[in-house]
Design an enzyme around this catalytic site. Structure first.
Site, PDB file in Angstrom:
ATOM      1  N   ASP A 182       5.427 -88.710 -43.357  1.00 22.51           N
ATOM      2  CA  ASP A 182       6.730 -89.155 -43.866  1.00 22.51           C
ATOM      3  C   ASP A 182       7.413 -88.107 -44.750  1.00 22.51           C
ATOM      4  OD1 ASP A 182       6.928 -91.534 -42.504  1.00 22.51           O
ATOM      5  OD2 ASP A 182       5.682 -92.598 -43.954  1.00 22.51           O
ATOM      6  N   ASP A 208       8.312 -94.692 -36.574  1.00 22.54           N
ATOM      7  CA  ASP A 208       9.008 -94.241 -37.784  1.00 22.54           C
ATOM      8  C   ASP A 208       9.230 -92.723 -37.781  1.00 22.54           C
ATOM      9  OD1 ASP A 208       7.249 -96.427 -37.913  1.00 22.54           O
ATOM     10  OD2 ASP A 208       7.304 -96.513 -40.083  1.00 22.54           O
ATOM     11  N   GLY A 232      -0.581 -99.004 -26.544  1.00 22.05           N
ATOM     12  CA  GLY A 232       0.315 -99.292 -27.653  1.00 22.05           C
ATOM     13  C   GLY A 232      -0.340-100.266 -28.617  1.00 22.05           C
ATOM     14  N   THR A 283       0.124-102.092 -32.991  1.00 21.49           N
ATOM     15  CA  THR A 283       0.986-102.230 -34.160  1.00 21.49           C
ATOM     16  C   THR A 283       0.181-102.049 -35.428  1.00 21.49           C
ATOM     17  OG1 THR A 283       2.810-103.539 -35.093  1.00 21.49           O
ATOM     18  CG2 THR A 283       0.761-104.729 -34.633  1.00 21.49           C
ATOM     19  N   ARG A 313      11.737-103.480 -38.008  1.00 22.30           N
ATOM     20  CA  ARG A 313      12.077-102.200 -38.649  1.00 22.30           C
ATOM     21  C   ARG A 313      11.748-101.028 -37.725  1.00 22.30           C
ATOM     22  NH1 ARG A 313      10.095-102.970 -43.286  1.00 22.30           N
ATOM     23  NH2 ARG A 313       8.397-101.517 -43.567  1.00 22.30           N
ATOM     24  N   TRP A 325      14.190 -98.066 -36.689  1.00 23.26           N
ATOM     25  CA  TRP A 325      13.897 -96.616 -36.765  1.00 23.26           C
ATOM     26  C   TRP A 325      14.186 -95.963 -35.409  1.00 23.26           C
ATOM     27  CZ3 TRP A 325      14.166 -95.895 -41.533  1.00 23.26           C
ATOM     28  CH2 TRP A 325      13.300 -96.393 -42.508  1.00 23.26           C
TER      29      TRP A 325
END
Ligand code: GLY
Length: 375
Positions: free
Chosen positions: A87, A148, A206, A208, A220, A224
Site C-alpha cells: 500500500d 486494492d 480467487g 477474499t 470496496r 477500487w
C-alpha cells in the site's frame, strides 16, 4: 450543497489538526477516531485531505501542516518502518506526490520516486505481479494479489513518466493485466484476492479477505477496481482498462440499495443492522468521475455515471455526513473496514473521508485526484 459540505470538511479538518497536532486518525470500533502515529496503510489519506483543504482555501496553515506530515512519511521510508506491504501508493501519492503537484516541492517528487522503488521490491518476476502482503516466499501470501493494488500501481506509472525508466511501466502493466484477467469475473464483479503458484505463476484460485465469502463481491474492492482501472487507462490509454472500469462501475450501480450507498458486500444478506460501507460509495464516485473525463458529453455511459455520482454523493451528504454535527471529527459515518474480522464494522474511515472530499472537490472545481500530474 457540495460547497456547504466542503466548507464543513475544511473546518473539521482544521479543527482536527489543531486538536491533535502531528497525529493521524486511526480506526476504532466506537464511531470515533483515535489519534496516533503513522504506522498503518491509511495515513496518506489524512495528508491528502490537508492538501485538498489547502487547494480550496489557499490558507498557508494547511500547506505548512501537510509539509510537516510529509517529513513523517520521509522518515518512515528512510527507516523502512511499517512498509512491509504493497500500500505504498495509498501512503505516498496523496502525501509526497501531492506536495510536488500542488506546491511544486522537489522533495515531494524525490520522496515519491523513492516510494516507487520501494513498491518495486514487491514485484515478482516469476509470476509478473505485485505481492500484496507478507515477505517474499511467504507460504500463505507469496502468490497473492489483491484488487486494492490497482490504486498503488499509479505510483509506478507516474515514476515511469518522470524518469523514462521502463521497469516501472512494465511492472505496472503486468500487474494490471493479471488483475484484469484473474480478479475481474465474467459478470463484471471482482474477487478481493487471487492466488498464483509462486514457483511458476500458475493461476490457482480467487478468494477474499475482507469480503463476505470467497466468491462474493466486496463492495470496496469493486470500488477500487472502478477507480484503479480508470487510472490505468489514464496512463496507458489501453481501451481494455477503460472498458473494465466502465463494466465494474455498471455492476456497482446495478447492485446498489435504494439510498444509493453500498452495504459492505454485494452478496451479504440484507437485514436490519447490516453494515454499510459509505467509503466504498465515496471511492466509486471518484472512480466514476475519473471515467467520465474520458467520455464525450452526451455519451450514454457518461450520462449513467453522472446520474449515479449525483445520487450517491447527495445521499452521502444528506444522510451519512456529519455536516450538522459540529463536534464529530469524521466526515462520513457508516464506513466498514473488516466486518467479519470485527474491525471498524460501522465507523469513520479516513479514506472514506478523503474520497468524499475528493469527490466534492471534483464536483465543484473539477480538481482531479492526486494520482497523476496536473495539466
Ligand atoms: N486497502 C485495504 C482496504 O481497502 O481495506
Amino acid at each position: 450543497m457540495w460547497e456547504q459540505a466542503i466548507r464543513d470538511a475544511v473546518e473539521k479538518t482544521r479543527r482536527n489538526l489543531e486538536r491533535h497536532p502531528m497525529k493521524f486518525p486511526h480506526i476504532t470500533q466506537e464511531q470515533r477516531y483515535e489519534w496516533g502515529e503513522s504506522t498503518d496503510w491509511i495515513e496518506g489519506f489524512y495528508t491528502g485531505m490537508v492538501w485538498l483543504c489547502y487547494e480550496h482555501t489557499q490558507d498557508p496553515f494547511f500547506k505548512e501542516t501537510a509539509l510537516l506530515q510529509m517529513d513523517d512519511f520521509k522518515i518512515r521510508l528512510q527507516e523502512r518502518k511499517h512498509l512491509d506491504h504493497h500500500d505504498i501508493g495509498f501512503l505516498y501519492l496523496p502525501s509526497a506526490l501531492a506536495a510536488w503537484i500542488v506546491d511544486g516541492r522537489d522533495e515531494g517528487r524525490e520522496l515519491a520516486l523513492k516510494a516507487a522503488d520501494h513498491l518495486m521490491l514487491r514485484f515478482r518476476e516469476g509470476g509478473q505481479y505485485i505481492q500484496a502482503w507478507g515477505p517474499k516466499g511467504d507460504e500463505k501470501n507469496g502468490g497473492r494479489i489483491i484488487i486494492d493494488c490497482m490504486m498503488n500501481i499509479p505510483l509506478l506509472y507516474w515514476a515511469h513518466q518522470q524518469t523514462g525508466e521502463e521497469r516501472y511501466f512494465n511492472a505496472a502493466i503486468a500487474h494490471a493485466e493479471k488483475s484484469r484477467r484473474y480478479l475481474m469475473r465474467g459478470d463484471d464483479s471482482s474477487y478481493h484476492t487471487f492466488y498464483f503458484d509462486q514457483s511458476d505463476g500458475t493461476p490457482l484460485r480467487g478468494g477474499t479477505h475482507q469480503g463476505y465469502h470467497d466468491g462474493s463481491t466486496w463492495t470496496r474492492g469493486q470500488a477500487w477496481a472502478i477507480y484503479g482501472f480508470a487510472l490505468s487507462y489514464r496512463y496507458t490509454r489501453n481501451p481494455l482498462y477503460l472498458e473494465t472500469a466502465k463494466r465494474a462501475a455498471r455492476y456497482f450501480i446495478q447492485h446498489l440499495p435504494e439510498d444509493h450507498v453500498a452495504y459492505w458486500d454485494f452478496d451479504v444478506p440484507i437485514e436490519p443492522g447490516t453494515p454499510r460501507d459509505s467509503s466504498a460509495s465515496a471511492i466509486a464516485a471518484c472512480g466514476m468521475l475519473e471515467i467520465m473525463e474520458f467520455l464525450a458529453e452526451g455519451d450514454a455511459d457518461r450520462v449513467l455515471l453522472n446520474e449515479a455520482v449525483q445520487k450517491s454523493m447527495s445521499s452521502l451528504v444528506r444522510s451519512y455526513s456529519t455536516m450538522h454535527e459540529p463536534e464529530e471529527e469524521g466526515l462520513i459515518k457508516h464506513g466498514s473496514y473488516y466486518v467479519r474480522g470485527g474491525m471498524g464494522p460501522d465507523d469513520y474511515m479516513v479514506w472514506g473521508d478523503y474520497y468524499y472530499l475528493e469527490a466534492l472537490m471534483r464536483l465543484t472545481s473539477g480538481i482531479p485526484g492526486y494520482w497523476y500530474e496536473r495539466e
